[in-house]
Design an enzyme around this catalytic site. Structure first.
Site, PDB file in Angstrom:
ATOM      1  N   TYR A   1       0.823  -1.199   0.000  1.00 43.03           N
ATOM      2  CA  TYR A   1       0.000   0.000   0.000  1.00 43.03           C
ATOM      3  C   TYR A   1       0.866   1.262   0.000  1.00 43.03           C
ATOM      4  O   TYR A   1       1.797   1.404   0.795  1.00 43.03           O
ATOM      5  CB  TYR A   1      -0.906   0.030   1.241  1.00 43.03           C
ATOM      6  CG  TYR A   1      -1.650   1.340   1.409  1.00 43.03           C
ATOM      7  CD1 TYR A   1      -2.704   1.668   0.569  1.00 43.03           C
ATOM      8  CD2 TYR A   1      -1.254   2.270   2.363  1.00 43.03           C
ATOM      9  CE1 TYR A   1      -3.364   2.883   0.690  1.00 43.03           C
ATOM     10  CE2 TYR A   1      -1.903   3.482   2.501  1.00 43.03           C
ATOM     11  CZ  TYR A   1      -2.959   3.777   1.657  1.00 43.03           C
ATOM     12  OH  TYR A   1      -3.602   4.980   1.770  1.00 43.03           O
TER      13      TYR A   1
ATOM     14  N   HIS B   1      -3.560  16.233  -1.526  1.00 43.57           N
ATOM     15  CA  HIS B   1      -3.966  16.231  -0.121  1.00 43.57           C
ATOM     16  C   HIS B   1      -3.796  17.595   0.558  1.00 43.57           C
ATOM     17  O   HIS B   1      -4.127  17.751   1.738  1.00 43.57           O
ATOM     18  CB  HIS B   1      -3.189  15.168   0.648  1.00 43.57           C
ATOM     19  CG  HIS B   1      -3.622  13.760   0.344  1.00 43.57           C
ATOM     20  ND1 HIS B   1      -3.714  13.277  -0.938  1.00 43.57           N
ATOM     21  CD2 HIS B   1      -3.991  12.729   1.159  1.00 43.57           C
ATOM     22  CE1 HIS B   1      -4.118  12.013  -0.901  1.00 43.57           C
ATOM     23  NE2 HIS B   1      -4.289  11.663   0.363  1.00 43.57           N
TER      24      HIS B   1
ATOM     25  N   ASN C   1       1.551  10.929   6.340  1.00 52.80           N
ATOM     26  CA  ASN C   1       0.852  10.006   7.226  1.00 52.80           C
ATOM     27  C   ASN C   1       1.471  10.110   8.609  1.00 52.80           C
ATOM     28  O   ASN C   1       2.665   9.849   8.774  1.00 52.80           O
ATOM     29  CB  ASN C   1       1.005   8.586   6.676  1.00 52.80           C
ATOM     30  CG  ASN C   1      -0.250   7.769   6.853  1.00 52.80           C
ATOM     31  OD1 ASN C   1      -0.321   6.910   7.719  1.00 52.80           O
ATOM     32  ND2 ASN C   1      -1.227   8.032   6.021  1.00 52.80           N
TER      33      ASN C   1
ATOM     34  N   TYR D   1     -15.957  26.777  48.876  1.00 54.06           N
ATOM     35  CA  TYR D   1     -15.218  25.733  48.164  1.00 54.06           C
ATOM     36  C   TYR D   1     -14.096  26.270  47.287  1.00 54.06           C
ATOM     37  O   TYR D   1     -13.062  25.625  47.134  1.00 54.06           O
ATOM     38  CB  TYR D   1     -16.174  24.925  47.268  1.00 54.06           C
ATOM     39  CG  TYR D   1     -17.125  24.022  48.001  1.00 54.06           C
ATOM     40  CD1 TYR D   1     -17.105  23.894  49.381  1.00 54.06           C
ATOM     41  CD2 TYR D   1     -18.056  23.268  47.289  1.00 54.06           C
ATOM     42  CE1 TYR D   1     -17.983  23.052  50.037  1.00 54.06           C
ATOM     43  CE2 TYR D   1     -18.942  22.426  47.936  1.00 54.06           C
ATOM     44  CZ  TYR D   1     -18.913  22.319  49.307  1.00 54.06           C
ATOM     45  OH  TYR D   1     -19.785  21.481  49.945  1.00 54.06           O
TER      46      TYR D   1
ATOM     47  N   ARG E   1     -11.309  26.608  49.810  1.00 53.93           N
ATOM     48  CA  ARG E   1     -11.003  25.409  50.582  1.00 53.93           C
ATOM     49  C   ARG E   1     -10.629  24.217  49.700  1.00 53.93           C
ATOM     50  O   ARG E   1      -9.822  23.369  50.086  1.00 53.93           O
ATOM     51  CB  ARG E   1     -12.221  25.051  51.433  1.00 53.93           C
ATOM     52  CG  ARG E   1     -11.972  23.994  52.462  1.00 53.93           C
ATOM     53  CD  ARG E   1     -13.170  23.575  53.285  1.00 53.93           C
ATOM     54  NE  ARG E   1     -14.409  24.271  53.065  1.00 53.93           N
ATOM     55  CZ  ARG E   1     -15.613  23.688  53.152  1.00 53.93           C
ATOM     56  NH1 ARG E   1     -15.698  22.403  53.429  1.00 53.93           N
ATOM     57  NH2 ARG E   1     -16.724  24.381  52.986  1.00 53.93           N
TER      58      ARG E   1
ATOM     59  N   PHE F   1      -1.198   5.698  12.674  1.00 51.61           N
ATOM     60  CA  PHE F   1      -1.509   7.098  12.365  1.00 51.61           C
ATOM     61  C   PHE F   1      -2.747   7.594  13.098  1.00 51.61           C
ATOM     62  O   PHE F   1      -3.060   8.788  13.046  1.00 51.61           O
ATOM     63  CB  PHE F   1      -1.763   7.253  10.861  1.00 51.61           C
ATOM     64  CG  PHE F   1      -2.751   6.245  10.340  1.00 51.61           C
ATOM     65  CD1 PHE F   1      -4.103   6.342  10.634  1.00 51.61           C
ATOM     66  CD2 PHE F   1      -2.321   5.178   9.577  1.00 51.61           C
ATOM     67  CE1 PHE F   1      -5.008   5.403  10.191  1.00 51.61           C
ATOM     68  CE2 PHE F   1      -3.226   4.228   9.115  1.00 51.61           C
ATOM     69  CZ  PHE F   1      -4.578   4.341   9.420  1.00 51.61           C
TER      70      PHE F   1
ATOM     71  N   GLU G   1     -11.802   4.832   5.552  1.00 50.89           N
ATOM     72  CA  GLU G   1     -11.387   5.414   6.829  1.00 50.89           C
ATOM     73  C   GLU G   1     -12.661   5.779   7.588  1.00 50.89           C
ATOM     74  O   GLU G   1     -13.092   6.928   7.619  1.00 50.89           O
ATOM     75  CB  GLU G   1     -10.473   6.613   6.564  1.00 50.89           C
ATOM     76  CG  GLU G   1      -9.194   6.159   5.848  1.00 50.89           C
ATOM     77  CD  GLU G   1      -8.411   7.276   5.190  1.00 50.89           C
ATOM     78  OE1 GLU G   1      -8.724   8.461   5.445  1.00 50.89           O
ATOM     79  OE2 GLU G   1      -7.488   6.972   4.412  1.00 50.89           O
TER      80      GLU G   1
END
Length: 522
Positions: free
Chosen positions: A55, A85, A198, A282, A285, A330, A414
């Protein structure tokens, strides 16, 4: 010669990554790392020569993983992946975060499991050393299959495309800068483009900054909280170690110890030792429990980030020419969840600080209403709390965990993604708002402490208060408080209070660091 970090060999930490980005440490490739890189590249070439189907080496990407690419097109494939991309949108991320992306990517690639060429790795290091940093859009990553879009933009300059910050910090076309410096663009080999884009480096670089900025916010919260407690004449008894030994969370014990030692020697505390106030609200404290819970979240994030800093997160992983594994290193989920957790932790620091802000303007515990002696014509310190309230609510809206969402991508290949890039960006937003809330609390706490004079607080609180008063005067009547808040914000963001507290503690031999110093250091 200054300090040296050996990429692919040494153990990378948050502080080392930041030091390399800021030019305090030089990152180098030694012969051992170079040998690993060359061996991995040779394995990829052997895969190509044999025609084995792997791949991203000789197949298309994502849903195109079954499309076989010819040997002659394997290099073109890597060039095209950076182009196709690069789809990021929005403003550019800060230059330093882009630079941390480069640093963390080099360290991952230099471990010798990615098939990157040595010349490519050396070019990335050149960008780091010359401070010619690629511009990366802030939006477009879903956090698996890695931070594809931002990493594509990060490495466009390798092939002569995209934009960079030049040596002077000016935005410019990468092609123009490379031409001016006489540097040629690269021809990527098999798998290189995929190895570059990647990975989790966008998420990781944001996480590095979260670790740094939240650490300062946590330390600052304790200091300002102690000053607020003095202004409100609260008790330090809830910070005694015996109480926290029977509920021994590390963060809680660490904060309690810091507060206890920070307040030692206070005349203000001594002045109301036998008062009839049974217990404090609070927000005073429970500082050890609330600030401490946020410290525990920070500690978890730091541990996860340090694992990621020294991991290989691209795909496929090349063990040798016979073993190329398509896996999921990834996937950003291991960082996405702790980043969201850290966002909640930062938000809660602001939430409790705003409660103390409100308390200081109520006119309780001997303080004048709205922290000013003459109000009516003067509004006093009424309105800064509006600002802190608005920021608290904005932070609450940012606390939805991005890691709880997933939108399928890549035609379903994906089908589960981390959205960790969103987790990282919004957690930094939350911390930015927190720093403004702390600025308001510091403004209030310093004003409140003035009303306890002539009594003095502890050496640490007195020193930090004096530093504030050098920059912003006590207010007897209304003025434009935005300028005061801005000055306080500069103090908070700079880490000056933390530095002063540490210097005084060292001089006065005050044990401010406690038993967990190493764990709460990055």
């Amino acid at each position: 010669m200054g300090k040296i970090f050996k990429y692919g060999i040494d153990h990378l930490t948050v502080s080392i990554a930041l030091d390399i980005a800021r030019g305090k440490i030089s990152g180098v490739l030694n012969n051992t790392a170079k040998d690993k890189v060359l061996k991995s590249q040779a394995s990829v070439q052997e895969i190509v020569d044999k025609g084995d189907v792997v791949y991203g080496v000789n197949t298309g990407f994502g849903p195109l993983c079954t499309t076989i690419i010819s040997e002659k097109d394997t290099s073109t494939l890597q060039h095209k992946i950076l182009q196709s991309h690069s789809v990021g949108v929005g403003n550019a991320i800060p230059k330093e975060i882009s630079k941390i992306m480069l640093i963390t990517k080099v360290h991952a690639l230099a471990q010798g499991f990615s098939g990157i060429a040595l010349t490519t790795l050396e070019r990335i290091i050149w960008h780091i050393e010359k401070d010619i940093v690629p511009m990366v859009p802030e939006k477009g990553s879903v956090g698996a299959s890695g931070d594809l879009a931002p990493l594509s933009h990060l490495f466009l300059p390798l092939i002569g495309l995209g934009e960079v910050y030049d040596e002077k910090g000016n935005k410019a076309l990468a092609s123009d800068v490379l031409h001016r410096l006489g540097v040629k663009s690269l021809q990527l080999g098999p798998k290189e483009g995929l190895a570059l884009i990647n990975g989790t480096q966008f998420i990781l670089a944001h996480a590095v900054k979260v670790v740094e900025k939240l650490a300062n916010a946590l330390d600052t919260a304790d200091i300002i909280g102690a000053m607020s407690l003095e202004g409100l004449m609260g008790s330090a008894r809830p910070f005694e170690s015996a109480l926290h030994q029977i509920r021994p969370y590390k963060g809680t014990q660490h904060v309690a110890s810091r507060l206890h030692h920070m307040l030692q020697g206070s005349e203000i505390l001594d002045s109301h030792h036998d008062c009839d106030r049974v217990q404090d609200p609070y927000s005073l404290r429970c500082m050890p429990q609330v600030h401490g819970a946020s410290r525990n979240a920070w500690l978890h994030l730091k541990e996860m980030v340090e694992v990621e800093l020294n991991s290989v997160t691209d795909n496929p992983i090349i063990l040798d020419a016979e073993n190329a594994i398509s896996g999921g290193n990834f996937h950003g989920q291991p960082l996405a969840i702790p980043l969201d957790y850290a966002g909640v932790a930062a938000s809660e620091l602001g939430n409790i600080a705003d409660r103390r802000n409100y308390m200081m303007i109520e006119g309780r515990f001997g303080l004048p209403k709205l922290l000013m002696a003459d109000v009516g014509l003067n509004s006093g310190f009424m309105i800064p709390q509006y600002t802190s309230a608005a920021l608290v609510t904005e932070n609450k809206t940012l606390c939805f965990p991005a890691s709880a969402d997933s939108v399928p991508t890549s035609l379903g290949q994906e089908d589960h993604v981390s959205m960790g890039s969103v987790s990282g960006r919004k957690t930094l937003q939350i911390i930015g708002n927190l720093e403004q809330i702390q600025a308001v609390e510091l403004l209030y706490a310093a004003q409140a402490l003035d009303f306890r004079r002539p009594l003095k607080s502890s050496p640490i609180i007195e020193a930090t208060h004096a530093y504030v008063r050098e920059r912003v005067a006590h207010a007897d009547e209304d003025r434009v408080l935005a300028y005061d808040i801005e000055a306080m914000h500069d103090i908070v963001q700079s880490g000056a209070l933390v530095h002063i507290a540490e210097e005084v503690a060292k001089k006065e031999k005050i044990n401010l660091e406690g038993d967990f110093k190493a764990e709460f250091t990055y």
